[in-house]
Motif scaffolding. Structure first.
Motif, PDB file in Angstrom:
ATOM      1  N   UNK A  84       1.308  -0.926  -0.340  1.00 52.62           N
ATOM      2  CA  UNK A  84       0.172   0.196   0.263  1.00 52.62           C
ATOM      3  C   UNK A  84       0.832   1.314  -0.457  1.00 52.62           C
ATOM      4  N   UNK A  85       0.341   2.119  -0.837  1.00 47.21           N
ATOM      5  CA  UNK A  85       1.352   2.772  -1.239  1.00 47.21           C
ATOM      6  C   UNK A  85       0.781   4.850  -1.245  1.00 47.21           C
ATOM      7  N   UNK A  86       1.551   6.030  -0.502  1.00 44.86           N
ATOM      8  CA  UNK A  86       1.112   7.003  -0.315  1.00 44.86           C
ATOM      9  C   UNK A  86       2.519   8.014   0.044  1.00 44.86           C
ATOM     10  N   UNK A 136       4.312  -2.072  -4.639  1.00 42.17           N
ATOM     11  CA  UNK A 136       4.668  -0.376  -5.409  1.00 42.17           C
ATOM     12  C   UNK A 136       4.740   0.074  -5.795  1.00 42.17           C
ATOM     13  N   UNK A 137       5.562  -0.273  -6.827  1.00 47.30           N
ATOM     14  CA  UNK A 137       6.002   1.233  -7.646  1.00 47.30           C
ATOM     15  C   UNK A 137       5.558   1.728  -8.757  1.00 47.30           C
ATOM     16  N   UNK A 138       4.852   0.277  -9.077  1.00 49.94           N
ATOM     17  CA  UNK A 138       3.680   1.230 -10.154  1.00 49.94           C
ATOM     18  C   UNK A 138       2.067   2.555 -10.230  1.00 49.94           C
ATOM     19  N   UNK A 161       7.171  10.216   0.524  1.00 51.83           N
ATOM     20  CA  UNK A 161       6.241   8.867  -0.387  1.00 51.83           C
ATOM     21  C   UNK A 161       7.363   7.807   0.317  1.00 51.83           C
ATOM     22  N   UNK A 162       6.335   7.117   0.810  1.00 49.45           N
ATOM     23  CA  UNK A 162       6.466   5.718   1.078  1.00 49.45           C
ATOM     24  C   UNK A 162       5.383   4.605   1.396  1.00 49.45           C
ATOM     25  N   UNK A 163       5.804   3.307   2.521  1.00 49.52           N
ATOM     26  CA  UNK A 163       4.490   2.489   2.414  1.00 49.52           C
ATOM     27  C   UNK A 163       4.174   2.791   3.531  1.00 49.52           C
ATOM     28  N   UNK A 164       3.332   1.991   4.558  1.00 46.88           N
ATOM     29  CA  UNK A 164       2.252   1.943   4.977  1.00 46.88           C
ATOM     30  C   UNK A 164       3.391   2.255   6.753  1.00 46.88           C
ATOM     31  N   UNK A 205      12.773   3.286 -14.470  1.00 47.48           N
ATOM     32  CA  UNK A 205      11.868   2.734 -15.024  1.00 47.48           C
ATOM     33  C   UNK A 205      10.188   3.297 -14.909  1.00 47.48           C
ATOM     34  N   UNK A 206       9.727   3.312 -13.231  1.00 38.37           N
ATOM     35  CA  UNK A 206       8.675   3.455 -13.399  1.00 38.37           C
ATOM     36  C   UNK A 206       8.993   5.752 -12.524  1.00 38.37           C
ATOM     37  N   UNK A 207       9.727   5.805 -13.288  1.00 42.62           N
ATOM     38  CA  UNK A 207       9.584   7.158 -12.836  1.00 42.62           C
ATOM     39  C   UNK A 207       9.345   7.512 -11.677  1.00 42.62           C
ATOM     40  N   UNK A 208       9.975   7.267 -11.074  1.00 39.76           N
ATOM     41  CA  UNK A 208      10.044   7.346  -9.262  1.00 39.76           C
ATOM     42  C   UNK A 208      11.340   7.980  -8.963  1.00 39.76           C
ATOM     43  N   UNK A 209      11.159   9.392  -8.494  1.00 37.09           N
ATOM     44  CA  UNK A 209      12.199  10.502  -8.105  1.00 37.09           C
ATOM     45  C   UNK A 209      12.595   9.163  -6.322  1.00 37.09           C
ATOM     46  N   UNK A 210      14.438   9.105  -6.810  1.00 35.83           N
ATOM     47  CA  UNK A 210      14.690   8.936  -5.199  1.00 35.83           C
ATOM     48  C   UNK A 210      14.497   9.508  -4.433  1.00 35.83           C
ATOM     49  N   UNK A 211      14.468  10.903  -4.636  1.00 31.88           N
ATOM     50  CA  UNK A 211      14.788  11.905  -3.042  1.00 31.88           C
ATOM     51  C   UNK A 211      12.804  11.149  -2.589  1.00 31.88           C
ATOM     52  N   UNK A 212      12.410  11.438  -3.014  1.00 32.49           N
ATOM     53  CA  UNK A 212      10.872  11.244  -2.340  1.00 32.49           C
ATOM     54  C   UNK A 212      11.386   9.948  -1.380  1.00 32.49           C
ATOM     55  N   UNK A 213      11.580   8.785  -2.086  1.00 29.07           N
ATOM     56  CA  UNK A 213      11.630   7.559  -0.972  1.00 29.07           C
ATOM     57  C   UNK A 213      12.357   7.987   0.865  1.00 29.07           C
ATOM     58  N   UNK A 214      11.853   7.033   1.363  1.00 33.07           N
ATOM     59  CA  UNK A 214      12.484   6.868   2.718  1.00 33.07           C
ATOM     60  C   UNK A 214      14.155   6.013   2.247  1.00 33.07           C
TER      61      UNK A 214
END
Length: 496
Positions: A84-86, A136-138, A161-164, A205-214
């Motif tokens: 689950x992703x938010x 979660x990636x998509x 961004x992250x999981x629960x 590939x999933x177009x997710x910027x690293x700096x939003x991730x934990x």
């Protein structure tokens, strides 16, 4: 001296908060449900604020019981619904959109395109996971493309961004820590199993910027401390985190390669400890991180799930109406000696591991004039066990060694007949624990180890206790015949 662990088990339909003492006894547990949202067919969402509210309510309820002083809480452990992703605002902590739940299928078309473009082999090699909207990636990609004002927030560096698990740690720490443990990160399709870090090729590939991730951290150790939580003193270590199924594996004390657990719920979730090196599956299973204790090497697992397990009994109750309550299925099934040739393949939402056949459909076959409600009930319990045996034997083939006795948990593990059938068709002994809340137990054990309440997993083995054992009664020839009949029915489901 502080000698209790507070556990937060954040699930799909509600949040459980529990208290465990240093002897491994669950002293109290409360659950608070929250709403689910289904804006379109196949879409499932949560309000992040509802999740956090249910957790705070649970903490307050546990503290009101007065079983310990808040200062007696040595650590907090977290286990959570995975995938689950938010997204949320780094300044306010408020969600920027609804959370996309693991069950949501809104990104199916995108995942299918990635498959057709030939990316699945790379994704599975690096992340251990198949290309599926489950992960979660998509979901991150969808949120980043469909959240109002997201570009402005991204440019201002305000998006987290992250999981629960990472969301709860952020809230519990007053926004001081943005981290996710390796077990949850391994369910995103963005973490490289070998490096335990976000992978640049997967991020692109999933177009997710690293700096939003934990930041990815171990599952046990002081990961953050509480700040500004009503009723709790500041500075309580958040010292154990794992996704719910990995937490159940740890809570079942499955600490050595070949140890496996099966959780009997709506579906069934099966994990097997495979040791300190990731094991590629050649049998349609997933490779995942089970846990990491401090600076030690991570432990990996193979995972397989059957989409319909307890849900098959619910179908008998709600659609066929041959039972009034789910618990009645055992009594009804005991009215016959065996399935009487009746087979039920519960592919009501397709088939999961090891087949991965979403197009499969449910089958009831082998009916005769003498077939009755009891035979269908017995065939249902047999099917629940046989599909799990398919997964577990595939795990054995991948591991290259015989599995140890299977540990079981979940609501349907209370069904003694089902447990005996599972032992018989698998040909392995089953062990059911005294503490059946194994996800809660796993979170507590990880947190307790993280602050030294227990020194090593061997200390947990000493306090882990079984409730019942189910030994194999079926002879090998009988087992071969039973499995052969099941396979013929399974073939029908796969070709429909």
């Amino acid at each position: 001296m502080a000698s209790y662990v507070l556990a937060i088990d954040q699930g799909t339909t509600g949040s459980t908060v529990a208290l465990m003492d240093d002897q491994g006894r669950l002293c109290a547990s409360v659950n608070n449900e929250f709403p689910q949202h289904y804006p379109q067919p196949g879409w499932v969402e949560h309000e992040a604020a509802d999740i956090w509210k249910s957790v705070k309510k649970g903490i307050a309820s546990i503290l009101r019981k007065g079983l310990c002083k808040p200062t007696d809480i040595a650590a907090i452990g977290i286990t959570n619904q995975r995938e689950t992703t938010l997204l949320w605002d780094r300044r306010s902590g408020e969600a920027l959109n609804k959370a996309i739940v693991w069950q949501c299928r809104r990104t199916t078309e995108f995942c299918e395109k990635l498959k057709s473009d030939g990316h699945e082999k790379m994704v599975k090699r690096k992340s251990g996971l198949v290309l599926d909207p489950y992960f979660s990636a998509s979901k991150f990609r969808w949120l980043l493309r469909n959240t109002k004002g997201i570009k402005t927030a991204l440019n201002a560096g305000r998006v987290a961004g992250g999981t629960v698990d990472s969301y709860l740690i952020w809230q519990l720490s007053g926004g001081q820590r943005h981290v996710s443990d390796v077990s949850n990160a391994s369910r995103t399709s963005l973490m490289n199993l070998a490096t335990l870090d976000w992978d640049n090729e997967l991020l692109e590939l999933f177009d997710v910027p690293r700096d939003i991730l934990p930041e990815i951290v171990p599952s046990s150790g002081v990961l953050a401390t509480t700040q500004g939580i009503k009723g709790l003193p500041d500075g309580i270590p958040i010292a154990g985190v794992a996704g719910d199924q990995q937490a159940a594996l740890f809570g079942q004390a499955c600490f050595t390669p070949g140890d496996a657990k099966c959780t009997f719920g709506t579906g069934s979730f099966i994990l097997m400890n495979t040791g300190t090196e990731p094991l590629d599956s050649h049998s349609g299973l997933l490779t995942t991180v089970a846990w990491q204790l401090g600076s030690k090497k991570p432990v990996y697992a193979l995972e397989g799930g059957a989409f319909v397990c307890g849900a098959a009994v619910q179908w008998l109750r709600d659609e066929l109406q041959i039972i009034r309550r789910s618990a009645e299925v055992e009594t009804l099934a005991r009215q016959v000696d065996d399935h009487g040739g009746v087979e039920f393949v519960p592919a009501l939402t397709g088939l999961g591991a090891p087949h991965w056949a979403p197009e499969a459909r449910g089958v009831i076959c082998g009916l005769t004039r003498g077939s009755g409600r009891a035979h269908i009930a017995r065939a249902t319990l047999d099917a629940m066990a046989l599909q799990n045996a398919d997964i577990l034997l595939a795990m054995e083939r991948d591991l290259g060694k015989r599995m140890k006795p299977l540990r079981v948990d979940g609501g349907a593990s209370a069904n003694d007949l089902l447990m005996q059938i599972q032992a018989d068709v698998l040909g392995r002994k089953l062990i059911r624990p005294q503490v059946v809340e194994t996800t809660v137990a796993g979170a507590c054990y990880l947190a307790g180890l993280g602050v030294g309440l227990w020194q090593k997993p061997a200390d947990i083995r000493k306090i882990w206790q079984s409730d019942a054992e189910f030994r194999v009664k079926m002879k090998p020839q009988q087992r071969r015949q039973r499995v052969s009949s099941w396979q013929r029915a399974l073939d029908r489901a796969l070709i429909l």
